[in-house]
Design an enzyme around this catalytic site. Structure first.
Site, PDB file in Angstrom:
ATOM      1  N   LYS A   1      -2.716  -2.312 -11.558  1.00  0.00           N
ATOM      2  CA  LYS A   1      -1.389  -2.662 -12.056  1.00  0.00           C
ATOM      3  C   LYS A   1      -1.151  -4.164 -11.868  1.00  0.00           C
ATOM      4  CE  LYS A   1       3.390  -1.192 -11.177  1.00  0.00           C
ATOM      5  NZ  LYS A   1       4.220  -0.209 -10.494  1.00  0.00           N
TER       6      LYS A   1
ATOM      7  N   GLU B   1      -9.478  -5.190  -3.015  1.00  0.00           N
ATOM      8  CA  GLU B   1     -10.627  -4.280  -3.132  1.00  0.00           C
ATOM      9  C   GLU B   1     -11.085  -4.182  -4.586  1.00  0.00           C
ATOM     10  OE1 GLU B   1      -7.770  -3.711  -1.600  1.00  0.00           O
ATOM     11  OE2 GLU B   1      -7.991  -2.386   0.141  1.00  0.00           O
TER      12      GLU B   1
ATOM     13  N   GLY C   1       2.392   3.364  -8.866  1.00  0.00           N
ATOM     14  CA  GLY C   1       0.944   3.554  -8.819  1.00  0.00           C
ATOM     15  C   GLY C   1       0.538   5.008  -8.683  1.00  0.00           C
ATOM     16  N   ARG C   2       1.145   5.699  -7.717  1.00  0.00           N
ATOM     17  CA  ARG C   2       0.726   7.089  -7.458  1.00  0.00           C
ATOM     18  C   ARG C   2       1.274   8.072  -8.484  1.00  0.00           C
ATOM     19  NH1 ARG C   2       3.800   4.857  -3.767  1.00  0.00           N
ATOM     20  NH2 ARG C   2       5.850   5.667  -3.242  1.00  0.00           N
TER      21      ARG C   2
ATOM     22  N   GLU D   1       2.703   8.860   0.826  1.00  0.00           N
ATOM     23  CA  GLU D   1       3.162   7.513   0.500  1.00  0.00           C
ATOM     24  C   GLU D   1       4.610   7.565  -0.008  1.00  0.00           C
ATOM     25  OE1 GLU D   1       0.262   4.025  -0.692  1.00  0.00           O
ATOM     26  OE2 GLU D   1       1.045   4.937  -2.502  1.00  0.00           O
TER      27      GLU D   1
ATOM     28  N   HIS E   1     -14.419  28.637   6.789  1.00  0.00           N
ATOM     29  CA  HIS E   1     -15.525  28.601   7.755  1.00  0.00           C
ATOM     30  C   HIS E   1     -15.407  27.387   8.662  1.00  0.00           C
ATOM     31  CE1 HIS E   1     -17.596  31.904   5.670  1.00  0.00           C
ATOM     32  NE2 HIS E   1     -16.924  31.405   4.633  1.00  0.00           N
TER      33      HIS E   1
ATOM     34  N   LYS F   1      -2.503  -5.262   4.948  1.00  0.00           N
ATOM     35  CA  LYS F   1      -3.087  -6.174   3.959  1.00  0.00           C
ATOM     36  C   LYS F   1      -2.935  -7.616   4.419  1.00  0.00           C
ATOM     37  CE  LYS F   1      -1.930  -3.716  -0.305  1.00  0.00           C
ATOM     38  NZ  LYS F   1      -1.150  -3.850  -1.523  1.00  0.00           N
TER      39      LYS F   1
HETATM   40  C1  G6Q Z   1       0.687   3.655  -5.209  1.00  0.00           C
HETATM   41  C2  G6Q Z   1       0.470   2.428  -4.498  1.00  0.00           C
HETATM   42  C3  G6Q Z   1      -0.973   1.993  -4.376  1.00  0.00           C
HETATM   43  C4  G6Q Z   1      -1.525   1.240  -5.576  1.00  0.00           C
HETATM   44  C5  G6Q Z   1      -2.829   0.566  -5.167  1.00  0.00           C
HETATM   45  C6  G6Q Z   1      -3.492  -0.163  -6.312  1.00  0.00           C
HETATM   46  O1  G6Q Z   1       1.772   4.099  -5.471  1.00  0.00           O
HETATM   47  O2  G6Q Z   1       1.270   1.454  -5.049  1.00  0.00           O
HETATM   48  O3  G6Q Z   1      -1.827   3.069  -4.083  1.00  0.00           O
HETATM   49  O4  G6Q Z   1      -1.699   2.102  -6.653  1.00  0.00           O
HETATM   50  O5  G6Q Z   1      -2.586  -0.321  -4.102  1.00  0.00           O
HETATM   51  O6  G6Q Z   1      -2.664  -1.163  -6.808  1.00  0.00           O
HETATM   52  P1  G6Q Z   1      -3.029  -1.896  -8.140  1.00  0.00           P
HETATM   53  O7  G6Q Z   1      -3.008  -0.933  -9.252  1.00  0.00           O
HETATM   54  O8  G6Q Z   1      -1.990  -2.984  -8.322  1.00  0.00           O
HETATM   55  O9  G6Q Z   1      -4.414  -2.486  -7.955  1.00  0.00           O
END
Ligand code: G6Q
Length: 552
Positions: A212, A218, A274-275, A360, A391, A519
């Site tokens: 996003k 990462e 994001g989620r 989250e 198990h 972070k």
């Molecule tokens: C989700 C969070 C988080 C996000 C990641 C990736 O709700 O905001 O999991 O999706 O940190 O972020 P980017 O899409 O900006 O790389």
């Protein structure tokens, strides 16, 4: 132990106290007796929505419990909050954003306004762009730089830009296009990308950089490694990058700076968390691997759940029921956690996906207006697919000291009808919910041991170990089959369940400030790991660990 003494707001004090008192009343009742007393319990506490059946009768509830919980939802203003979310109000108050994942699966003629603009045409413009791109990849109009068709899709993203597409693509494995493979790289640990690249041919691989922000450390590190690998394996010609890299992002300038054509960027918007983003262009790897028709089915299933959530009365509203049960256990029965147990190997990533979605969203310690809460909020979510878990950790659920409410999820029909596999799987799923509810009484244990020929002394010694207290709550979700439509519905069910809980708890489910501190500190420590000087600026543990690593 959850705190039950305070309500999330003074308006809820009376109903909160009524629920706390009711919890004390039914605390000693056993579900075995509730079922024996009421043969209609399954009919009373189950409901179907199309091809999904929810049985919530194996919960520590009575008709009175559900009435009180319904009153709680009403008094917390749940109906109004649902309307606010769907209409595009900025209910994510700390980020000043609307929360409109539901708009991503709304039909083309819907209208959802944000800042005086209907967002639905934008949503469908991007869906059409995805459709066109998928068609070109599938029919071979889009090829790699040497003219070979694309055989491998690699999604590079993390968190919300990875877990949803990865889980859904895995769940829909039977729908994968012939000749295409999907891979997901998320971890900054070089092992992840290294192991993935080792399987690939640069001429036939398409990378999707999904971020996003397009700044996530990462993802950008993995993206640069992938681009370097591609250049190393294609004559170091930068002009070829654009045939093998596309982006999903809200950050057009950073995408272009990376070397991806603007026209190969798939846009989404700040009102998509994001989620909650797998329904947006973040779902591109899903659309590529299962086809756009199936991706649209996924959206349609989620939309059906949206319509239900928005319109159904609370007693017949699946997400409301699940959310209220979550509150019941967390705030009134002192429960700390919730297990997700899919009896479907394809859903093996669902627990991890829901871990993010739930923890989250509802892992918050302050109210919407920033006051510390003095009641429990989001539980720990965990789980694994059945029957494997049986198990392993089921021992604790059956006989341990922690109460673990669990969701059992089972498709009635399998995509792999091989010999008796599915009957065994299904029998185990249903048997576990029965065993957890019924348990095994002392008398039953003694009779069993006597029938096995054990002497009195041995029976005496073994009985406490073989007792099952039972009264362990479960929900069972039966899907006719794990289709894209039903999967969309199932995911949306959980999204809305999480929202229901957040409304009762008066917390913002749509921000995630808790991921920031680590972070920030990682950036500082990364610089220190690179420096020749000893690290001295932290506590002795942090300094000691950094300096140890530097010496290695
Ligand atoms: C989700 C969070 C988080 C996000 C990641 C990736 O709700 O905001 O999991 O999706 O940190 O972020 P980017 O899409 O900006 O790389």
């Amino acid at each position: 132990m959850a705190k039950t003494s305070h309500a999330p707001s003074p308006d809820l004090d009376a109903i909160w106290s009524a629920l706390a008192e009711h919890a004390r009343d039914i605390g000693e009742q056993h579900m075995r007796d509730m079922f024996a007393a009421d043969p209609g319990r399954f009919d009373r506490f189950s409901l179907s929505l199309g091809e999904i059946l929810l049985d919530y009768s194996k919960n520590r509830i009575t008709v009175r419990t559900m009435e009180l919980l319904k009153d709680l939802a009403e008094q917390a203003g749940l109906k109004e909050w649902v309307a606010r979310m769907f209409s595009g109000e900025r209910i994510n108050n700390t980020e000043g954003r609307a929360v409109l994942h539901t708009a991503l699966r709304a039909p083309a003629d819907a209208q959802v306004m944000v800042d005086g603009r209907n967002v639905i045409p934008d949503v469908h413009r991007v869906l059409n762009q995805m459709e066109d791109f998928c068609a070109r990849v599938h029919d071979g109009r889009w090829t790699g730089h040497t003219g070979k068709v694309i055989t491998d899709i690699v999604n590079i993203g993390i968190g919300g830009s990875d877990l949803g597409p990865h889980m859904v693509s895995t769940a829909l494995r039977p729908y994968w296009k012939d000749g295409l493979n999907a891979h997901f790289v998320s971890n900054v640990d070089g092992t992840d990308i290294n192991e993935t690249l080792a399987k690939l041919d640069a001429q036939t691989t398409l990378f999707i950089i999904a971020s996003k922000t397009f700044t996530t450390r990462e993802t950008m590190t993995n993206a640069h490694t992938a681009r370097q690998w591609f250049l190393d394996n294609s004559g170091n010609d930068h002009s070829k990058v654009c045939r093998h890299f596309v982006a999903v992002s809200t950050n057009a300038s950073a995408v272009q700076a990376f070397g991806i054509d603007r026209e190969n960027m798939f846009e989404f918007w700040d009102w998509v968390g994001g989620r909650y983003s797998l329904w947006s262009a973040i779902g591109l790897p899903i659309a590529l691997i299962v086809g756009m028709d199936n991706f649209r089915q996924l959206l349609a299933g989620a939309h059906e759940m949206d319509v239900h959530f928005r319109g159904a009365d609370f007693p017949e509203n699946m997400p409301v029921i699940l959310g209220l049960l979550g509150v019941w256990y967390r705030n009134f029965l002192g429960v700390s956690n919730h297990a997700i147990l899919p009896y479907d190997h394809s859903l093996r990533l669902l627990p991890a996906y829901l871990q993010q979605a739930d923890m989250e969203s509802n892992g918050k310690g302050v109210t919407r207006d920033g006051r510390p809460v003095d009641y429990a909020t989001g539980p720990i979510i965990w789980g694994q697919p059945g029957t494997n878990g049986q198990h392993a950790f089921f021992q604790l659920i059956h006989q341990g000291t922690e109460l673990v409410p669990a969701d059992f999820i089972l498709p009635a029909r399998t995509h792999h009808p091989i010999s008796e596999h599915h009957e065994i799987l299904s029998a185990n799923c249903i048997a576990q919910t029965e065993a957890l509810m019924r348990g095994k009484t002392e008398q039953e244990v003694r009779e069993e041991l006597a029938a096995a020929g054990l002497d009195k002394e041995r029976i005496e010694a073994l009985t406490p170990h073989k007792l099952f207290p039972g009264n362990k709550p479960t929900n069972t979700l039966l899907l006719r089959q794990l289709t894209p439509f039903n999967l969309g519905k199932l995911i949306a069910l959980y999204e809305h369940k999480i929202f229901v809980e957040s409304v009762i708890w008066n917390i913002n489910a749509f921000d995630q400030w808790g991921v920031e501190l680590g972070k920030q500190l990682a950036d500082i420590i990364e610089t220190e790991l690179d420096s020749a000087r000893d690290c001295t600026g932290h506590d002795s543990s942090t300094n000691g660990l950094v300096n140890y690593l530097k010496r290695q």
